[in-house]
Design an enzyme around this catalytic site. Structure first.
Site, PDB file in Angstrom:
ATOM      1  CB  SER A   1      -0.896   0.005   1.237  1.00 41.44           C
ATOM      2  OG  SER A   1      -0.091   0.074   2.403  1.00 41.44           O
ATOM      3  CE  LYS A   2      -2.667   3.055  -0.997  1.00 38.46           C
ATOM      4  NZ  LYS A   2      -3.420   2.067  -1.187  1.00 38.46           N
ATOM      5  NE  ARG A   3       1.976   1.394   6.952  1.00 39.51           N
ATOM      6  CZ  ARG A   3       2.745   0.359   7.303  1.00 39.51           C
ATOM      7  NH1 ARG A   3       2.603  -0.791   6.691  1.00 39.51           N
ATOM      8  NH2 ARG A   3       3.643   0.476   8.261  1.00 39.51           N
TER       9      ARG A   3
END
Length: 474
Positions: free
Chosen positions: A246-248
């Site tokens: 994910s974006k993290r």
RNA sequence: GCCCCGUUGGUGUAGACGGCCUAACACGCCACCCUCUCAAGGUGGAGAUCACGGGUUCGAAUCCCGUACGGGGUGCCA
């Protein structure tokens, strides 16, 4: 030419994730390897989530990755009639039935089942409604959806190219909706109809769709197709720590990697290595080599963790394999973004050549070359450089000596060599050359100094040195 | 909860027929060399009792069973 027909069939609901890109890639590789056909089908049956922008986006990204598809793009939203006709046939044959439960009711009963420990899933309430009962519900104004009647016993199984035989008891798969109450068809139906209609022979897709295969296959058979495509469920791509990417974890969409300065060939190469590898263990491969080596049978069944560092290394490898002119062409858009108007192309290419052997991204090359196109009075010596220089002796004398040398030396790289100047003052190039780097490039590390000074020109170099002299050793 | 899939060092892969695996290659990490900076490159090193426990076998990372853990599914999303 072979009769292999594969397809990449994304849902246009957002940016193209690297996981989707990998699926597209494997399908493309398989088609190109076998001389088959690679089709692009947009699965936009969910009209509330699909967007035309995403459809465009997918095509742009695929073109950028150079995963060219054969034939026209197929949009499922243009083929609803086909799916609905199929649903009607199923209804006529009693293989599907009309369900008048509302979404809320179904969900409520499902939650209740979950709470009491009963088996969740549709409870079959409308399964055996008589014609009169159906008419009554319709008259009440209840919504109508269509459900596929799954077998009550026995098991479903299919042979997966990467996982072997996959089986599951039908009793664990409840009746599922194939036409929503708003009249639109659902993925399972459209997928089954299209794979048959388009003559798809091999289905390579993410492991997240493994369980749905049983349903699609059952539909396909109910629709009268005796044959089946060969399935291969690709391992998922996870983020560090085994969580969903994910974006993290940084970039996840192909566009982000493109904008960060990754080469399509490098991304393709890296993605190909997630869940697969050539038999001989080579890792840095050209597109043609990937096509030649690709083999679905060698795809790993276990999920892979996305390693941004390895991608970066891979990108550097591909950067180094490019011709200078080609590389400069790739870097140019990034350079234009930063200092567009001032680029001199000859000097730019020369600078790119210097950066090529040490860079990992195109954006980084553009940044490393920037000092050559900055007005002399806009060269800023960064804080990092200032603090390292602050700890050095003889800075003023060194700059003076460098100025004196460059004022009179012959103007070629060999004579611009400032090592004798540094050592002549009893200083070490290893530590004190950083002063000169800072004066010319604004930082202690960058493109090779003597070549850089040569490219910059005598006047500009002297101006920068004099300004640095004032700034660093007043 | 139930169903399905998976499990080789921090990471990606190699390891078709079980013995050549005292587990290989690559990224990353560390050291050294090279060196005008930073890199790149070169050399070397640390790091895996092949998830765990049982089997089968003369012999298992490789076959079987179980357990644990991870992931996916369980949607009128795909």
């Amino acid at each position: 030419m072979s009769d292999v027909r594969v397809r990449f069939s994304p849902a246009p609901t957002g940016f193209l994730h690297v996981g989707s890109a990998r699926t597209a890639l494997f399908n493309w590789l398989y088609a190109r390897h076998t001389g088959g056909t690679f089709l692009l089908r947009i699965e936009d049956t969910d009209v509330t989530r699909s967007t035309p922008e995403a459809v465009e986006q997918i095509q742009h990204v695929l073109r950028w990755l150079r995963l060219d598809w054969d034939g026209d793009l197929v949009l499922q939203s243009h083929r609803f009639d086909l799916y609905l006709a199929a649903a009607d046939r199923l209804l006529d044959e009693g293989l599907a039935y009309e369900c008048y439960c509302t979404e809320e009711e179904v969900r409520a009963r499902n939650d209740e089942a979950l709470r009491t420990g009963a088996t969740p899933g549709y409870d079959g309430r409308c399964r055996d409604l008589t014609a009169a009962e159906r008419a009554a519900r319709a008259a009440e104004g209840r919504p109508r959806s269509v459900r596929f009647r799954t077998p009550d016993e026995g098991e479903s199984s299919f042979d997966d190219l990467v996982r072997g035989t996959v089986s599951v008891a039908w009793s664990t798969i409840p009746d599922f909706v194939i036409v929503r109450s708003n009249g639109t068809p659902v993925f399972f139906l459209a997928n089954a109809v299209d794979d048959a209609d388009m003559g798809i022979t091999h289905v390579l897709r993410g492991e997240d769709l493994l369980d749905s295969t049983h349903r699609v296959l059952a539909l396909r058979q109910a629709l009268g197709h005796a044959d089946r495509p060969v399935y291969a469920h690709l391992p998922l791509i996870l983020g560090p720590g085994g969580a969903k990417l994910s974006k993290r974890h940084g970039a996840t969409s192909v566009e982000e990697f493109r904008d960060a300065g990754y080469l399509p060939d490098a991304l393709v190469n890296y993605l190909a290595l997630l869940g697969w590898g050539p038999a001989d263990g080579r890792e840095v491969l050209t597109r043609d080599e990937l096509v030649a080596e690709f083999d679905v049978a060698r795809v790993t069944p276990s999920a892979a963790t996305f390693d941004a560092q390895k991608l970066e290394w891979m990108n550097g490898e591909h950067i180094r394999r490019l011709g200078v002119a080609d590389l400069a062409g790739e870097v140019l858009p990034f350079a234009k973004q930063r200092y567009g108007g001032r680029i001199e192309i000859r000097r730019f290419e020369a600078a790119v050549a210097l950066a090529q052997e040490r860079a990992t991204t195109l954006a980084q090359i553009a940044q490393q070359c920037e000092f050559l196109f900055l007005p002399d009075d806009e060269v800023v010596i960064d804080d990092d450089a200032r603090s390292t220089i602050a700890g050095l002796d003889g800075v003023g004398a060194l700059i003076d000596a460098a100025i004196a040398h460059l004022e009179t030396c012959e103007w070629d790289v060999e004579h611009i060599d400032l090592r004798p100047v540094v050592t002549g003052l009893g200083l070490k190039p290893r530590t004190h050359m950083k002063v000169l780097y800072a004066a010319i490039e604004g930082r202690t590390a960058g493109l090779p100094l003597f070549e850089s000074i040569h490219l910059l020109g005598r006047e500009a170099a002297l101006t920068r040195l004099r300004r640095a002299r004032d700034a660093l050793a007043p």
